[in-house]
Structure formats: C-alpha cells, structure tokens
Design a protein around this motif. Structure first.
Motif, mmCIF file in Angstrom:
data_model
loop_
_atom_site.group_PDB
_atom_site.id
_atom_site.type_symbol
_atom_site.label_atom_id
_atom_site.label_comp_id
_atom_site.label_asym_id
_atom_site.label_seq_id
_atom_site.Cartn_x
_atom_site.Cartn_y
_atom_site.Cartn_z
ATOM 1 N N ALA A 210 0.802 -1.355 -0.151
ATOM 2 C CA ALA A 210 -0.187 -0.039 -0.040
ATOM 3 C C ALA A 210 0.960 1.186 -0.052
ATOM 4 O O ALA A 210 2.003 1.332 0.698
ATOM 5 N N VAL A 211 0.603 2.305 -0.839
ATOM 6 C CA VAL A 211 1.319 3.492 -1.061
ATOM 7 C C VAL A 211 0.361 4.778 -1.019
ATOM 8 O O VAL A 211 -0.651 4.342 -1.891
ATOM 9 N N ILE B 147 2.591 9.119 -11.959
ATOM 10 C CA ILE B 147 3.529 9.679 -12.268
ATOM 11 C C ILE B 147 4.503 9.676 -10.943
ATOM 12 O O ILE B 147 4.036 10.268 -9.959
ATOM 13 N N LEU B 148 5.792 9.238 -11.022
ATOM 14 C CA LEU B 148 6.519 9.184 -9.901
ATOM 15 C C LEU B 148 7.460 10.462 -9.842
ATOM 16 O O LEU B 148 8.326 10.841 -10.910
ATOM 17 N N PHE C 94 -0.071 11.091 -8.495
ATOM 18 C CA PHE C 94 1.436 11.265 -8.363
ATOM 19 C C PHE C 94 1.695 10.650 -7.226
ATOM 20 O O PHE C 94 0.960 10.222 -6.063
ATOM 21 N N ALA C 95 2.966 10.288 -6.918
ATOM 22 C CA ALA C 95 3.722 9.438 -5.968
ATOM 23 C C ALA C 95 5.153 9.823 -5.853
ATOM 24 O O ALA C 95 5.782 10.220 -6.735
ATOM 25 N N SER D 2 10.913 1.104 -3.424
ATOM 26 C CA SER D 2 9.813 0.176 -3.914
ATOM 27 C C SER D 2 9.474 0.432 -5.391
ATOM 28 O O SER D 2 9.130 -0.757 -5.899
ATOM 29 N N PHE D 3 9.172 1.518 -5.910
ATOM 30 C CA PHE D 3 8.882 1.895 -7.216
ATOM 31 C C PHE D 3 10.061 1.315 -8.279
ATOM 32 O O PHE D 3 9.655 0.798 -9.391
ATOM 33 N N ASP D 4 11.335 1.505 -7.764
ATOM 34 C CA ASP D 4 12.361 1.008 -8.486
ATOM 35 C C ASP D 4 12.174 -0.516 -8.580
ATOM 36 O O ASP D 4 12.439 -1.075 -9.910
#
Length: 553
Positions: free
Chosen positions: A33-34, A103-104, A144-145, A150-152
């Motif tokens: 969860a983010v 979008i990161l 957006f985050a 973790s996203f890598d």
C-alpha cells in the motif's frame, strides 16, 4: 471407523487446510500500500478540467511501450523525467483510452542544490506538465507518488515481464494497481478567509483627523496540479513569512510611544490569490470608505523567496506619477545601500477584464495606490506560478526573504519617520530591532509542509488559526473575514488516496495450482475411503446404479 483411521483422516484434513492457507498467505504477501495524490478536478465557468476519474483497477505497464500497445486496460507507471510530454498530448488530443497514469515525482523536487542543471530540468518539466494537465480535461485517473526504492523494484519487474514480449494481463500475470475511491463530490460552499491586524499610529494632541495608513498584504493560499502536494514555499509562502517578520519588527518599534510613527500600519493575509485575488477584492469591499481613503499606499508581497540581486516593483499607475515616483525612489535608495537592484514595471489595468495578474490591481480598481514586489519580472498566466509541484522548500532560501524584509522595513521606516536621504539603519544587525533569520526559517519550514489550496482550507483549519494567533502576537484588532469563493470555480474532493499494488499470478499458474490441489484431494479421498471402508466400497461409489427396469424385473 477405527480410532487409527479417524486419526489419520484428521491429520490428512489438517494438512489439506494448511496447504491451502499457505498458498493464500504466499499470495497475500505480494500486496503493498502506497499513499498517492490525485490530479486536481475542477470546473471553470462550467467547463470540466483536470482529472475526471478516480478509480484504478488495472495491470501495471511501464515505458518504453511496444509499438501499437493498447493501454485502455493498463495503468502506466512512469518516473517524471522519463514521461514524454508528447505522449500525454497525443493521448489527450486524440482522446486515446488509458486505464490510468501514475507519475513518480523525485523525492527532492527542488533539485540538488549543488546541481543547477538538475534543478532547472525538474522545474521545467514539472511546469510544462502542470500547464498541460491543469488546463485540459483528462478523462482517466491521474495520480502522483514520491519515487522511492519500492517503485524502482516495481519498475524493474514490469520491465522484466515486458521483455518477454507479452504485456501484463490476466493471462500472463504481472502487477495490478488498485485505487478504490468513492466518486469525487463537489466541495460544497467553498470559503476563503482573510486575516487582518492593525498597528495604530500615534496621534498628536488635539489631532482629530484620521491618521494615514500603509497596508502590507500577502496572499497565503496556493494552487497546483495536486492539491495535497501544493505547498507553495515561494508562491506565496515567502510573501507570508516576510509579512509576519515585518509585523514583528514594527510591533517592537510601535510598542514604545516615543518611537511610534504617525501612520497606521494594516497587515492583511488574503485568500483566493490564484483565483484573480478574489479574497483581496472581497476584503477591500468590506472596508469602510474612510478606511480605504486613508490608505496612502499598499505593498503586496508575492514570490520573494528565491531572488539574489534583482527585485521588481509592479505598478498600475505610470512611473512618472509623483506618488509612484516617490515610493520607487525610497525603495531605490535602500536597495543601493544593500547592493541590490529594484526595477519598476508598469502594467495598465483593464477594468472591463476580470483577469487580474497582480494583487495590487485589486487595490487599483478601488482607486488605492498600490504596488507588488516580486522576483518575477513578467505577470504570470492564469493559474500559473501559484505554487506548483516544483515549489518546495528547496526552491526558497532564508537570505532572499531576509533581503526582502530589510528592503521593505527600512523603506517604510524612512517614509514614516521622514528619514529620506539619511543613511540610517533602523533595523540594524545586532540591535534589538534586528531581523531574525531563525524566525523566518521556522515559518518557511512550516509553510513548506502545509498544502494551502483554498477550497480545501476550511475557515476553522488549524493553519488559519495559527496565522491568526501569530498575527495577534504582533498586532491588535486581529480578526478573520470569511466569504464564499467566486462562483465561477467548482472544485471536487478526493485529493489523495491509497494505492494497492498486487503481484498477480497468470491463469496458467492458477490452472496448475487447481490441478495439483484437485488431484491431491481426490487421492486423499480415495485413501480415506480405502483405509476406513475398503476397496469394495470405493468401487461401489463410482459404480453405476442399476436402472429402474432391471429393478422391476
């Protein structure tokens, strides 16, 4: 059934249940969860703009995409600097279907202070991205985050799956992004709140006339593509901090009747700045006519937190106007002593046009002399330079705000006390009236942690209460004026949500798992029947019963 058979059956059943539970646990561990932040949704004069959807329930995809890829059932995950704006324009102009967009953002959106190129690149991309998304109707959900490790890992796995030549889907597996959000609702009765405080001047004996007033004004709210991320450290957090420090300095100067000037000083923290300074207009309308007429001039502070040597004075009256000329000369004298430059920009207002580029233009509409001090040399476009995603604490420095405070405070003091042409530092360093950098830094830090998009700041918001309390420490007759936001704007809630990332198995894995589990249960069933009843009973279970005709015969 014998005791040994019952024991064996219990053990076998427990093993079957444990096996199923273990499989479920393994699948459940794949979820994360983010916190994510939604693109703003609003209507401008009835025209729908921003993101018009909030729910995501699609498989994840990443750039680069294979030729002819269909993203109608995919949610695209893209780091900011890897997302081509041409790609977005294509999808918006040609109205292509997209399941969703995540979008990161770089964790340090202001860029590395040691790398001006990185800072400029991030700011440039964010500015263009916001300009595109805010002024268009986006039919799919956009979030957006903040980009982290973790996203890598997620992107690496998505690229690995894509390298097989098969995009993530229900048959191939992969990752699924889920944002469960209620349908966004209109923000009912959005309010804007203006805060004002006075420093009364000293009247002479027998002086019954109203003292002249100088107004120091700054709008405190912002606007950006993601309301929950728009902190506007420079626009206009820097203006608010400068105003509070000026109020603190003059409150100390006015606390002694011997040094109290013969000018009232009015401090105003206004709302609705990005929306044609709607709050400023309502604030001025609420004044008694005599109060407006008593204002000699107003100084509006806007984006003063990232300049080094050049500051601009924006006016509506021509520079040749005697009063404007006098004010400019007072500021110029102080700026030369400080080693900085103050330029002047004249922009005539069009009364028939509701568009207001600078806050002082609202004063000009009420025939009050006013000016705006800003590091920006040209007026921004509508809903631009109002505190976007790039406008974070890293984009603002204490020294710039300190220079602004010194320039305004010394110029005001020389005007109030008639010190023109005399090189006297009223707020000299190492004196009791010295500017306090620690005070400026602490308020910049607070404002840089506080999203301040007006429709989502209620009149009883703790931040507004904190501003009122701080202004009350330095001024008198402090009160809040709340009013409805201009009706041409309609805003929607659901500004942030929780993104659930699930690692899903392919249908092939599900079928294989079902086959293995079914085979195990069949073998277990046969084993239990044989050990408790015998082989004959097992055969009889699968033997076809005789027909009714045979039974009758």
């Amino acid at each position: 059934m014998s005791p040994s058979g019952e024991l064996l059956a219990s053990i076998s059943s427990a093993l079957a249940v444990a096996f199923v539970l273990l499989a479920c646990v393994e699948l459940g561990d794949a979820a994360a969860a983010v916190g994510v932040y939604r693109l703003i949704q609003y209507d401008l004069a009835g025209a729908p703009l921003g993101s018009r959807a909030a729910v995501i329930n699609h498989h994840a995809a990443a750039l680069p995409l294979p030729a002819g890829a269909d993203l109608s059932r995919s949610a695209l995950v893209a780091p900011l600097l890897d997302l081509p704006l041409s790609f977005l324009r294509e999808y918006l102009v040609e109205k292509k279907h997209l399941g969703g967009l995540l979008i990161l953002l770089p964790t340090n959106r202001g860029g590395d202070k040691d790398s001006a190129d990185d800072k400029g690149k991030v700011k440039g991309v964010l500015t263009e991205l916001e300009k595109l998304l805010v002024h268009e109707q986006v039919p799919y959900p956009v979030y957006f985050a903040l980009h982290d490790d973790s996203f890598d890992n997620l992107l690496a796995d998505i690229h690995k799956i894509a390298s097989s030549g098969q995009p993530a889907s229900a048959t191939t597996g992969g990752y699924k992004l889920v944002v469960s959000s209620a349908e966004p609702r209109k923000v009912s009765s959005p309010t804007i709140s203006n805060i004002q405080g006075w420093l009364p001047g000293l009247k002479g004996e027998g002086d019954s006339e109203q003292l002249p007033t100088i107004a120091i004004v700054a709008n405190y709210d912002t606007f950006g593509a993601a309301p929950a991320l728009s902190v506007g450290s420079d626009s206009n957090g820097s203006g608010v901090v400068a105003l509070l420090e000026i109020a603190r300095l003059f409150s100390r100067l006015y606390s002694n009747p011997k040094t109290r000037g013969k000018y009232n000083i009015l401090f105003g923290l206004t709302s609705g700045g990005p929306y044609n300074y709607n709050g400023t207009s309502k604030w001025l309308r609420s004044f008694d006519q005599r109060v407006r007429e008593s204002i000699d001039y107003a100084i509006c502070l806007n984006s003063v937190g990232s300049w080094s040597s050049d500051l601009w004075m924006h006016v509506s009256k021509p520079p040749e106007n005697p009063y404007i000329k006098q004010i400019f000369e007072e500021f110029s004298d102080v700026s030369k002593e400080m080693g900085v430059s103050v330029g002047i920009k004249h922009k005539k207002i069009n009364v028939s046009n509701p568009r207001v580029a600078w806050e002082h233009e609202q004063f000009s509409r009420f025939r009050v002399t006013a000016l705006t001090l800003s590091e920006m040399s040209t007026p921004p476009e509508f809903l631009e330079s109002t505190g976007g995603l790039h406008d974070t604490r890293e984009s603002t420095d204490v020294e710039s705000v300190t220079r602004t405070v010194r320039l305004v405070s010394e110029s005001l003091a020389r005007h109030i006390y008639g010190l023109k042409g005399r090189n006297i530092d009223v707020f000299a360093e190492n004196s009791s009236l010295a500017i306090n950098p620690h005070y400026i830094r602490s308020w910049l830090d607070l404002l840089s942690r506080t999203p301040r998009v007006a429709p989502f700041l209620q009149k009883n918001d703790p931040f507004i209460s904190a501003l009122k309390k701080e202004l009350s420490e330095h001024t008198t007759d402090v009160h809040i004026q709340s009013d409805a936001l201009d009706g041409m704007f309609t805003f929607y809630d659901a500004t942030k949500a929780t993104l659930n990332v699930y690692q899903v198995a392919s249908v092939t894995f599900d079928l294989l798992f079902l086959l293995v589990l079914g085979s195990y249960l069949i073998v277990l069933f046969c084993f239990l029947v044989i050990t408790t009843r015998g082989v004959d009973d097992l055969i009889n279970i699968f033997r076809r019963p005789p027909s009714r005709k045979l039974k009758g015969a």
